[in-house]
Design a protein around this motif. Structure first.
Motif, PDB file in Angstrom:
ATOM      1  N   VAL A   1       0.841  -1.206   0.000  1.00 38.20           N
ATOM      2  CA  VAL A   1       0.000   0.000   0.000  1.00 38.20           C
ATOM      3  C   VAL A   1       0.871   1.249   0.000  1.00 38.20           C
ATOM      4  O   VAL A   1       0.593   2.221  -0.716  1.00 38.20           O
ATOM      5  N   ALA A   2       1.943   1.250   0.780  1.00 38.39           N
ATOM      6  CA  ALA A   2       2.848   2.398   0.820  1.00 38.39           C
ATOM      7  C   ALA A   2       3.503   2.616  -0.544  1.00 38.39           C
ATOM      8  O   ALA A   2       3.658   3.753  -0.994  1.00 38.39           O
ATOM      9  N   TRP A   3       3.858   1.539  -1.217  1.00 37.37           N
ATOM     10  CA  TRP A   3       4.494   1.655  -2.527  1.00 37.37           C
ATOM     11  C   TRP A   3       3.515   2.201  -3.568  1.00 37.37           C
ATOM     12  O   TRP A   3       3.852   3.093  -4.340  1.00 37.37           O
ATOM     13  N   VAL A   4       2.302   1.664  -3.581  1.00 40.44           N
ATOM     14  CA  VAL A   4       1.278   2.148  -4.519  1.00 40.44           C
ATOM     15  C   VAL A   4       0.928   3.600  -4.207  1.00 40.44           C
ATOM     16  O   VAL A   4       0.756   4.420  -5.121  1.00 40.44           O
ATOM     17  N   ALA A   5       0.828   3.943  -2.928  1.00 43.94           N
ATOM     18  CA  ALA A   5       0.533   5.324  -2.541  1.00 43.94           C
ATOM     19  C   ALA A   5       1.638   6.260  -3.019  1.00 43.94           C
ATOM     20  O   ALA A   5       1.362   7.372  -3.486  1.00 43.94           O
ATOM     21  N   TRP A   6       2.876   5.820  -2.925  1.00 44.93           N
ATOM     22  CA  TRP A   6       3.984   6.642  -3.395  1.00 44.93           C
ATOM     23  C   TRP A   6       3.903   6.825  -4.910  1.00 44.93           C
ATOM     24  O   TRP A   6       4.145   7.915  -5.420  1.00 44.93           O
ATOM     25  N   LEU A   7       3.563   5.761  -5.642  1.00 49.96           N
ATOM     26  CA  LEU A   7       3.430   5.881  -7.098  1.00 49.96           C
ATOM     27  C   LEU A   7       2.319   6.864  -7.477  1.00 49.96           C
ATOM     28  O   LEU A   7       2.489   7.684  -8.392  1.00 49.96           O
ATOM     29  N   ILE A   8       1.202   6.790  -6.784  1.00 52.23           N
ATOM     30  CA  ILE A   8       0.108   7.731  -7.045  1.00 52.23           C
ATOM     31  C   ILE A   8       0.567   9.151  -6.745  1.00 52.23           C
ATOM     32  O   ILE A   8       0.276  10.086  -7.497  1.00 52.23           O
ATOM     33  N   PHE A   9       1.305   9.308  -5.666  1.00 52.63           N
ATOM     34  CA  PHE A   9       1.818  10.626  -5.311  1.00 52.63           C
ATOM     35  C   PHE A   9       2.774  11.147  -6.376  1.00 52.63           C
ATOM     36  O   PHE A   9       2.714  12.322  -6.756  1.00 52.63           O
ATOM     37  N   VAL A  10       3.648  10.290  -6.865  1.00 54.01           N
ATOM     38  CA  VAL A  10       4.599  10.705  -7.913  1.00 54.01           C
ATOM     39  C   VAL A  10       3.852  11.134  -9.168  1.00 54.01           C
ATOM     40  O   VAL A  10       4.199  12.131  -9.800  1.00 54.01           O
TER      41      VAL A  10
END
Length: 120
Positions: A32-41
């Protein structure tokens, strides 16, 4: 007669599936943290089109909160789960709460980035 006696301290001990649940949920939190970071990027890509109308201070703060906050939440979740296991308490809820907090952090920082890069 044949059921568990909930008046004793036996219910405080974690079940045999507690550790696999905690590990599985921690892995989900990492995802979830990785996907959230991708969405943020992907949200930060809009900074290229706003020029001097962007709030770069807010964008930088949101970026710092996203990265450092996710790492801090992962570390806090791991420490809480270990502490709960040492105290013989169910540890699966620590990564479950960590997942919820990671999602809330991501929503907050993504909204902050959208405000910082709004060109309207």
């Amino acid at each position: 007669m044949g059921g568990p006696d909930f008046a004793t301290s036996e219910r405080l001990w974690p079940g045999p599936n507690d550790l696999p649940k905690a590990i599985g949920l921690f892995i989900v939190q990492i995802g979830v943290a990785w996907v959230a970071w991708l969405i943020f990027v992907l949200t930060t890509l809009s900074i290229a089109g706003c020029g001097d109308r962007c709030d770069y201070a807010l964008a930088g703060t949101a970026n710092d909160f996203q990265i450092r906050g996710s790492i801090a939440l992962l570390a806090a979740t791991l420490l809480a789960a270990i502490l709960l296991r040492v105290l013989h308490r169910p540890a699966w809820w620590a990564p479950a709460v960590g997942i919820v907090l990671t999602i809330l952090l991501s929503v907050g920082t993504t909204l902050a980035m959208r405000v910082a890069t709004s060109v309207g």
